[in-house]
Design a protein around this motif. Structure first.
Motif: not given
Length: 1384
Positions: A1-5, A484-486
Motif C-alpha cells: 500500500m502507498s499514498c492515495a488521492l 512518502v507521496g506526490a
C-alpha cells in the motif's frame, strides 16, 4: 500500500456558485475564450510562466477556457465541515452554502455531489466584507447518536470586526463585535481524548485573531449558547415572539504586544511546565534571586506568525487576574444601553427595524484587551510569515513565509527543526494515522500464538504541502522522514485542513462516539471534485525497522517482473520464487502469490512450481511460525492447478468418435416412437430455420478452452469442496465448457472427466448446473450435431450415479430435488430447442433409473417375471411429461414469433423495429392466462399483419381450400396468401400455433389482444394514426359482443376520452380547424393525425353501440386454458377484464358519438367559423366526456330555435363541403385518367351521415336532402342529383329551388356569353322570362360548363315535380321552350 488521492465528492454546478460570487467573471470568461482562439497556446509565457521555468506544466488544463477563470477560488474564503456535511464559499459580501446530496453521475454511478443549499449576502454593516469562515459541526445530545453531528454552525468573521453565527439555511443566530479591527483568522479546537495519562486535557475553544489582539471563546459556553439560540429561533419563527433576552458569551481578550504585524496564529492550548523549565523561565524573567512557586503555573500558549518577530510565542497564565469579559458585562449591565447589550451579544435576529437602525447608527462599546507581551520568538527581520498550521498532537507546527519556505516548529521548545525550500504560496495541512494493531510486525521473541499484540497503537503524523505554482501535492513524514507521496493535481486547487472535529464532546460523551470526520481534503475547481489523502501507517517507519516496507518493495519488484517482456520463462520463474520466499509477512506473501496466479505471462507448470515451492517452504518452518490461513490458501490453489492440468490433459486426448446413431437409435434412446420422433425432428427443423441469427466469432475464441487465470478466479475451496464464485452467465458457460464441451462433442472421455471432477471435490449439483449452462447456451451447435444427445445422455447418467446426487430415500411417489433442479433450468431457459432436447434426455434417464429401482424392488417378489414390456411410473416422470408439453408449446410459439414475411419497403415505425424478447416456459407461466395471446399480438404488431391473416389461418385449419379472398366485412378485402413471399410459411406456423393453443389463441381472444396492443403502441406515438385504425379493425373483427363491448369501453376510458376532450375544447376555443402547433400542444398530435383520430373515435363509438345491442342476443364466452398451462399465474388477462366491464348507457354513447362525428366533419372538410359546442345546450355540454356507464341528464323536448338554426347551418356547410370534395376528386380522376379507387374504411358516406346527424340534432332531414340535391346540380353532377332526388319527400319545394338553378344556367348561357345566336334567341323569348333571367346571378354557380342537354333534363325534372297550379309553372314551361331553342 502507498499514498492515495481518493475523490469522495463532486460539485453539482460549481460554475453557478462562481457566477453568483464573482459576477465579473461571466464576461471575463467569455472574453478569455474568444481570445484563446486567436492567441497561441503559450499564453503562460507572458506572466504566469515566469515564476519558475522548471515547474511542471500542464497544457491540457491551461488550454481550456474553463481554467482561465479558475483562479477565482484562490481569492475566496473557503471552509468545509470536518463531517463533510456543509461547505461555505464566500467572496466579499456574498456567500454560498453547499450541502451534499446523493446523485447519479454521467456514468450512471451513484455519488455524493455538493449542491447549493443557500446563497445570499451576509454583510450588515456598510462596506464590510467576509474575511474568514468556519463550519463547526455540533454534536447531538441523544444517546443513540451514530457519530453524525446534530447540525452545523457557520461562523463568519468580517472586516468590520463583527463575528456572526449562522445556521445551515443562512439564518442569523448570533452577532458580536469583539474588536473594531478586521477579523484576520478564525480557528477552532475541539475535544480530543488524551493519548497518555500525563498529557494535559485540552478544552474546546474558538479563537479569533485581530491585527493586535486575540479573543478566545470557551467551547462549552459557545456550544450551549448556540443550541439555545437555535431553539429560540425555531420558537420565535413559530410564535412570532421577538423579545427574547440572550445570555452573554464567555470570552477572553488578549492584546498582543511587542510584535510589528500578525497575519496568523495557533492556539496551542493549556500547558504545564516541568520544574526545570519553571526555574529556567523564572530566572530569565526575574533574575538570579527570582522566587519560585511550589506548583508550576498553568498557561495557555499562543503562537503567531508575521514580522518582527517572524514567529512569536505568547503565554497567558491561567487563574490570574484576567477577567472573563462576560462577568464585566454583567457587572455594568445596568449602566449600558440596551443597544450595546443587544449588539455585543449579537441578537440581531429578534430586533425590530427601529432597533436595527439604532444599532447601526451607534456601535456597541468594545471592551479593552488585557495586554500580553511576547515571551520570545524567532527573530528574522527580512522574513514575513504567512500562515501557521498546528499538528493534531499540538507538538509541531508548520509555518509558511514569503521566501517560499515551509518551516517545521517544535512549539514546546520554540525551535525550527526542519525547512523545505521552493514552496511559494504553499498551503499546508496535517494527517494523523493510527496503527492497526493487527498489522503490527511481531518480533520472533514476542510472538504470541493467540495473535494478540502488546502495547497501545502508535500514531504517525504526516505533513501535506500543496504547491500551487507547481501544481503538486506532497506528503512528508515528520520530523525528519522522507517524502512518502506526490501527486500532480493542477494549479488552481485549495487545500483545506480544519484542524478540529465535532464540538460538544467531553471525556464521558466521547467514549461511545464513532467519529466520521475527514482530516484534510483538496478542492479542485477544474474537475469539480473534492479529494482526500490516504496515508498508510507503515510509511512512517524507517526502512531499517520496517519489514512491511521491504515487503512492499518486493511486491512492486515482483509486479514489474511479471509485466516485463521476456521470453525466458525459466528465469522469470526462478526470480519470482526468490522474491516470494523473501517476503516476510503472510498477508503480503498471499498478495504476491495472488499477483503471480493472475499473471498471463507464466505457464501452468511455472505456476504449479512456484506454489509448490511456497507450500514446501511453509511446511519446513516451525509450526508456531506458520500462518495457517496462508498454508491453506496455497494448498487450495495448488489443488486447483492440478485439477486444471488434469482436465486439460483429458481435453487434449483425441478420443475416436463413436459411430453416428441413426434416427431409430436416437428415438430408442429418448424412449420415443417413430411418429413422436418425426414430429420432434420437424419442430426442431422449423425452429432452426426461423432462428438463424448471424453471430460474430473470432479466431481466438475456441470452445472448451479457459485460461488458467480465469479458472482460478472462478473457483475456490471451502472445506475440501469446490464452490463457484458469483459469476455471470457468460462466465458460467466458459467454465462449464472447459469441463464438458469436449465430452458433449464426443472428443473426450466422459467417464474419466466425471471421475476427475468428483474426486476433486465438485458436488453433483454444481456439475449439473455447469453442464446445463453449456448445453443450453450452445443451442446452435447442438441442433447442428444431433449426436451430442447421446453424449448428454451418458453424462447425465454418470452424474446421477454420483454420491448425494439422488437421495437414497427417494421413491417413485416423491419429487427428487436432483431432477427438479434440471427441470428448473429448462423452465428458465430461453433457448427452447436445447431445453426441449435436454428435457427429453432427462425424462429418458429418469425413466431408466426408475425402471432399475422398480426392477430391483419387484424382482424379489416376482422372480423370473418379464419386466421388459412395462414402464414403471413415478411422480418425476409425470412432471417430465408436463414439462415436455410446455417446452414443445413454447418452441412452436417461439418459432412463430421469429418468422418474418419479407423486408418491408413501407415506412416502419421505431416502435415496430424493436425486437421481440425471447420466450421461456417461466415467462409464459408468469404472464398469466393472457400471456400467450399477448406475445402473439406483439408479433402481429411488429409484422403489421392485416386482421384477416388471422382469419385466413383459422380457415386453413378448418378447411384447406380457401383460394378466394376471405372477407370479415365489406370494408377490407384480403389478398391471396401467396401475394407475399414467405406468407405461406407464416400461415402454416400460425395454424400450428392454433392447434397447439386451441383455448389461448381463439380468434376473439387474439383479436382482443391485438386491438389492445395496437392502441397501447398508438398511445406511445399518437402521430402513427394507422395504429389506431388497425386497432379499430381488430375491434371490429371480434365476434362475441360481450368481449367487443368490454374492450371498446376499456379503450375509451384508458386512451381516447382525454385526448378527445382536449381536441373538443381546443376546436371550440379557436372556432375553426386548429393549427398544427396548437394540436401538438393540447392534444399531443399533429392536425393530420388528429383528423384521423376523430374519425377512429367515431367508428369506435359506433362499434360500442352495436356491441351493446348485440350482447343481449348472445352469451358471454367461457374462457378455458390448456391443461399444460393451468398453473399459469400472473396479471389478469385483457379478456377477463373486458368481461368485467359494466353495460353502457346507450343514449349517452349516442350523444357522444354525435359530437365525434361533428368534430370529424369540421376537421375533415376544414370548416371555418364553427364552434362545435355551440350546437348543444347546457345539458348536452355537461353530458360530454362522462363515464359511459353512468346515467346523465340529456337534452329532451324541443330545442332552442337559435341552436336549431346553428345546427342546420352546420349540416348544410358539411353537405356543401362533401359535394365540393366529390367534384374535386372527379376532376382529379379525369385529369389523371385513373379508375376510381376502392372505398376504404376511412371514406365515409357523408351524405347519409349528415341525414343521420340531422335526425339526432332535431333538424328537418328533408331540408338537408334538398340542399344536397341542389349542391349536386350546382357543381354540375346532374347524374348524382337525379339519384338523390328520389330520397326527397317535399319535391315541390325542391322543384322551385332547382328552377332558380336552371335560370342561373340559362342566364349564363344567354346573357354572359353574348353570342349572336344567343342575342337573337333572347329577343324571341317572352318579356317576363327575359326579365326573370336578367335577375338571375350566374356567379353563384360552382360549375358553369354544364351541357345544355343536362339543363334540359333538369327542366323536365322541375316540370315533373311542380304542380300545374304552382305560381312558377308557366315560367317553367317557357324555360322548356328556351332550352329546346338553344339546343336546336
Amino acid at each position: 500500500m502507498s499514498c492515495a488521492l481518493l475523490p469522495f465528492c463532486h460539485f453539482q454546478d460549481l460554475d453557478a456558485a462562481r457566477d453568483f460570487l464573482c459576477p465579473h467573471l461571466r464576461q471575463a470568461g467569455a472574453a478569455a475564450c474568444k481570445e484563446s482562439v486567436d492567441k497561441s497556446q503559450n499564453w503562460e509565457d507572458d506572466g504566469w510562466g515566469a515564476w519558475d521555468e522548471a515547474e511542471i506544466q500542464e497544457p491540457e488544463e491551461e488550454s481550456t477556457c474553463k481554467t482561465q477563470t479558475s483562479y477565482w477560488l484562490q481569492d475566496c474564503v473557503l471552509s468545509l465541515s470536518p463531517a463533510n456535511d456543509l461547505m461555505v464559499i464566500a467572496h466579499e459580501q456574498r456567500a454560498v452554502f453547499l450541502v451534499p446530496k446523493w446523485k447519479y453521475s454521467d456514468k450512471g454511478k451513484e455519488e455524493m455531489q455538493y449542491a447549493v443549499g443557500w446563497s445570499g449576502s451576509l454583510n450588515v454593516e456598510e462596506g464590510e466584507c467576509v474575511s474568514s469562515a468556519l463550519c463547526i459541526p455540533l454534536a447531538s445530545q441523544k444517546r443513540s447518536s451514530t457519530g453524525r453531528p446534530d447540525w452545523t454552525c457557520i461562523v463568519v468573521g468580517f472586516t468590520s470586526g463583527y463575528v456572526r453565527f449562522y445556521t445551515e439555511n443562512g439564518v442569523l443566530l448570533l452577532a458580536q463585535l469583539l474588536n473594531e479591527d478586521p477579523v484576520l483568522q478564525l480557528k477552532c479546537r475541539t475535544y480530543e481524548v488524551p493519548r497518555h495519562p500525563g498529557v494535559t486535557e485540552q478544552n474546546e475553544e474558538l479563537s479569533i485573531l485581530y491585527p493586535a489582539a486575540v479573543v478566545t471563546i470557551d467551547g462549552f459556553s459557545l456550544f450551549q449558547s448556540l443550541r439555545a439560540c437555535r431553539n429560540q429561533v425555531a420558537r420565535a419563527t413559530a410564535s412570532g415572539n421577538e423579545n427574547i433576552q440572550p445570555p452573554p458569551l464567555t470570552y477572553k481578550k488578549w492584546g498582543l504586544q511587542d510584535v510589528d504585524t500578525i497575519v496568523d496564529h495557533a492556539s496551542v492550548g493549556i500547558m504545564t511546565l516541568s520544574p526545570f523549565d519553571q526555574m529556567k523561565t523564572a530566572s530569565n524573567i526575574g533574575g538570579y534571586n527570582a522566587a519560585i512557586k511550589n506548583s508550576p503555573p498553568t498557561m495557555s500558549q499562543y503562537v503567531t506568525v508575521g514580522s518582527n518577530p517572524f514567529t512569536g510565542f505568547f503565554y497567558a497564565l491561567e487563574g490570574s487576574t484576567q477577567p472573563l469579559l462576560s462577568h464585566v458585562a454583567l457587572a455594568v449591565a445596568s449602566k449600558l444601553t440596551s443597544a450595546f447589550f443587544n449588539a455585543a451579544s449579537g441578537w440581531l435576529g429578534w430586533k425590530s427595524k427601529h432597533e436595527e437602525e439604532a444599532v447601526q447608527k451607534q456601535k456597541p462599546k468594545v471592551e479593552p484587551a488585557t495586554p500580553l507581551a511576547v515571551r520570545f520568538g524567532l527573530p528574522d527581520s527580512r522574513r514575513h510569515g504567512e500562515s501557521i498550521c498546528l499538528s493534531p498532537c499540538n507538538t509541531l507546527a508548520a509555518v509558511t513565509d514569503d521566501f517560499g519556505r515551509v518551516l517545521l516548529l517544535d512549539v514546546t521548545r520554540g525551535l525550527a527543526v526542519r525547512m523545505w525550500k521552493g514552496y511559494r504560496d504553499a498551503q499546508i495541512g496535517w494527517i494523523q494515522t493510527v496503527e492497526d494493531l493487527h498489522e503490527r510486525e511481531a518480533e520472533k521473541m514476542d510472538f504470541s500464538p493467540f495473535g494478540s499484540t502488546r502495547g497501545p497503537s502508535r500514531v504517525a503524523q504526516f505533513l501535506v504541502i500543496y504547491a500551487p505554482r507547481r501544481g503538486i501535492l506532497e506528503v512528508w513524514s515528520t520530523q525528519q522522514g522522507p517524502r512518502v507521496g506526490a501527486f500532480n493535481v493542477g494549479k488552481h486547487c485549495r487545500l483545506l485542513y480544519p484542524g478540529y472535529k465535532i464540538m460538544g464532546l467531553n471525556n464521558m460523551t466521547s467514549q461511545g462516539w464513532q467519529s466520521q470526520t475527514y482530516q484534510i481534503c483538496l478542492v479542485d475547481p477544474v474537475s469539480g471534485s473534492i479529494k482526500t489523502v490516504h496515508v498508510p501507517f507503515h510509511l512512517a517507519l524507517s526502512d531499517k525497522k520496517s519489514e512491511r516496507a521491504k515487503d512492499m518493495h518486493l511486491v512492486k519488484k515482483l509486479s514489474a517482473l511479471l509485466k516485463a517482456k521476456t521470453s525466458n520463462q525459466d528465469l522469470v520463474e526462478a526470480e519470482a520464487k526468490e522474491l516470494i520466499l523473501d517476503i516476510k509477512y503472510p498477508a503480503t506473501k498471499k498478495q504476491a502469490l495472488e499477483s503471480i496466479l493472475t499473471s498471463e505471462r507464466l505457464t501452468l507448470s511455472a505456476l504449479s512450481n512456484i506454489t509448490q515451492t511456497l507450500v514446501d517452504t511453509l511446511k519446513t518452518q516451525e509450526l508456531e511460525c506458520v500462518d495457517e490461513g496462508l498454508l491453506q490458501f496455497c494448498a487450495n490453489k495448488l489443488k486447483l492447478l492440478h485439477l486444471y492440468e488434469s482436465v486439460s490433459k483429458l481435453n487434449s486426448l483425441n478420443v475416436q468418435p463413436s459411430t453416428p446413431l441413426s434416427h431409430n437409435d436416437l428415438a430408442n434412446l429418448l424412449r420415443l416412437d417413430e411418429k413422436e420422433f418425426a414430429r420432434l425432428h420437424m419442430l426442431l427443423e422449423n425452429y432452426k430455420q426461423e432462428n438463424t441469427q448471424a453471430t460474430v466469432r473470432f479466431a481466438e475464441d475456441k470452445d472448451g478452452v479457459l485460461p488458467v487465470k480465469l479458472f482460478l478466479e472462478y473457483l475456490e475451496y471451502e472445506k475440501d469442496t469446490i464452490v463457484v464464485k458469483n459469476l455471470d452467465e457468460g462466465e458460467y458457460v466458459a467454465l462449464g465448457g472447459f469441463f464438458f464441451w469436449k465430452c458433449l462433442c464426443g472428443e473426450s472421455s466422459t467417464e474419466e472427466m466425471c471421475h476427475t471432477l468428483e474426486s476433486a471435490g465438485f458436488s453433483p449439483q454444481l456439475l449439473l448446473t455447469l453442464l446445463l449452462n453449456v448445453w443450453l447456451s450452445k443451442e446452435k451447435d447442438i441442433l447442428d450435431e444431433p449426436q451430442s444427445i447421446c453424449c448428454l445422455h451418458t453424462m447425465l447418467s454418470l452424474l446421477s450415479k454420483m454420491r448425494v446426487a439422488i437421495d437414497e430415500s427417494w421413491d417413485s411417489q416423491s419429487v427428487s430435488p436432483w431432477w427438479q433442479q434440471m427441470r428448473t433450468a429448462c423452465i428458465q431457459s430461453e433457448n427452447n430447442g436445447a431445453a426441449l432436447l435436454s428435457a427429453h434426455v432427462g425424462h429418458s434417464v429418469t425413466a431408466q433409473i426408475t425402471d432399475t429401482v422398480a426392477e430391483k424392488k419387484f424382482s424379489r417378489t416376482f422372480v423370473g417375471a418379464d419386466t421388459d414390456s412395462w414402464e414403471a411410473l413415478s411422480l418425476d416422470t409425470e412432471y417430465w411429461k408436463l414439462l415436455l408439453k410446455q417446452l414443445e408449446d413454447c418452441l412452436i410459439l417461439q418459432t412463430l414469433l421469429h418468422s418474418k414475411v419479407r423486408t418491408r419497403t413501407t415506412r416502419v415505425s421505431s416502435l415496430q423495429a424493436e425486437p421481440l424478447c425471447r420466450l421461456s416456459v417461466k415467462k409464459l407461466l408468469e404472464g398469466g392466462k393472457g400471456g400467450i395471446a399477448d406475445s402473439v399480438a406483439k408479433w402481429i404488431f411488429k409484422q403489421d399483419f392485416s386482421p384477416m391473416i388471422l382469419k385466413l389461418a383459422q380457415g386453413k385449419k378448418e378447411a384447406e381450400s380457401t383460394a378466394a379472398p376471405v372477407e370479415i366485412d365489406g370494408n377490407v378485402p384480403l389478398e391471396k396468401p401467396g401475394a407475399e413471399p414467405g406468407m405461406e410459411t407464416v400461415l402454416e406456423l400460425l395454424q400450428l400455433a392454433y392447434q397447439q393453443f386451441p383455448c389461448s389463441l381463439q380468434l376473439d381472444i387474439l383479436h382482443t389482444h391485438c386491438c389492445w396492443e395496437y392502441v397501447v403502441q398508438w398511445n406511445k406515438d399518437p402521430e402513427e394514426a394507422r395504429f389506431l385504425i388497425r386497432s379499430i379493425d381488430h375491434l371490429r373483427c371480434i365476434v362475441n359482443a360481450h368481449v367487443q363491448h368490454g374492450i371498446a369501453l376499456m379503450m375509451w376510458n384508458t386512451f381516447l376520452v382525454k385526448r378527445l376532450s382536449a381536441a373538443t375544447y381546443l376546436m371550440d376555443k379557436v372556432g375553426k380547424v386548429p393549427k398544427d402547433r396548437l394540436c401538438r400542444r393540447d392534444v399531443g398530435m399533429g392536425d393530420t393525425a388528429m383528423t384521423s383520430f376523430l374519425g377512429s373515435c367515431t367508428d369506435h363509438l359506433q362499434i360500442l353501440m352495436e356491441a351493446e345491442v348485440n350482447s343481449d342476443e348472445m352469451q358471454a364466452p367461457v374462457l378455458d386454458t390448456e391443461d399444460a398451462w393451468v398453473s399459469a399465474e400472473g396479471p389478469v388477462s385483457i379478456v377477463e377484464l373486458a368481461l368485467e366491464q359494466k353495460h353502457i348507457h346507450y343514449p349517452l354513447v349516442e350523444h357522444q358519438s354525435v359530437l365525434c362525428t361533428i368534430l370529424y366533419g369540421i376537421m375533415r372538410f376544414s370548416l371555418k367559423s364553427m364552434k362545435p359546442l355551440s350546437l348543444f345546450d347546457s345539458k348536452g355540454k355537461n353530458a360530454f366526456f362522462k363515464d359511459l356507464t353512468s346515467i346523465q341528464l340529456l337534452p329532451s323536448g324541443d330545442m332552442d330555435p337559435n341552436i336549431l338554426s346553428i345546427r342546420q347551418q352546420f349540416l348544410m356547410k358539411v353537405v356543401s363541403a362533401v359535394v365540393q370534395a366529390q367534384r374535386s376528386a372527379q376532376k382529379a380522376r379525369s385529369v389523371s385518367g385513373e379508375a376510381p379507387p376502392l372505398p376504404s374504411e376511412k371514406d365515409k358516406d357523408w351524405p347519409a351521415l349528415a341525414i343521420d346527424l340531422a335526425q339526432h340534432l332535431q333538424v328537418n332531414e328533408d331540408v338537408i336532402r334538398r340542399h344536397y340535391v341542389c349542391e349536386l346540380y350546382n357543381y354540375g353532377m346532374d347524374h348524382l342529383g337525379e339519384e338523390a332526388i328520389l330520397q326527397v319527400h317535399d319535391k315541390e319545394v325542391l322543384a322551385s329551388q332547382l328552377l332558380v338553378l336552371t335560370g342561373q344556367r340559362l342566364a349564363y348561357a344567354l346573357l354572359h356569353t353574348q353570342t349572336k345566336e344567343g342575342m337573337e334567341l333572347l329577343a324571341r323569348l317572352p318579356p317576363t322570362l327575359c326579365t326573370w333571367l336578367k335577375a338571375m346571378d350566374p356567379h353563384d354557380l360552382q360549375n358553369l360548363e354544364v351541357p345544355i342537354a343536362a339543363t334540359a333534363k333538369l327542366v323536365n325534372k322541375v316540370i315533373e315535380h311542380l304542380p300545374e297550379n304552382h305560381g312558377q309553372y308557366s315560367l317553367a314551361l317557357n324555360l322548356i321552350e328556351a332550352v329546346e331553342a338553344i339546343s336546336s
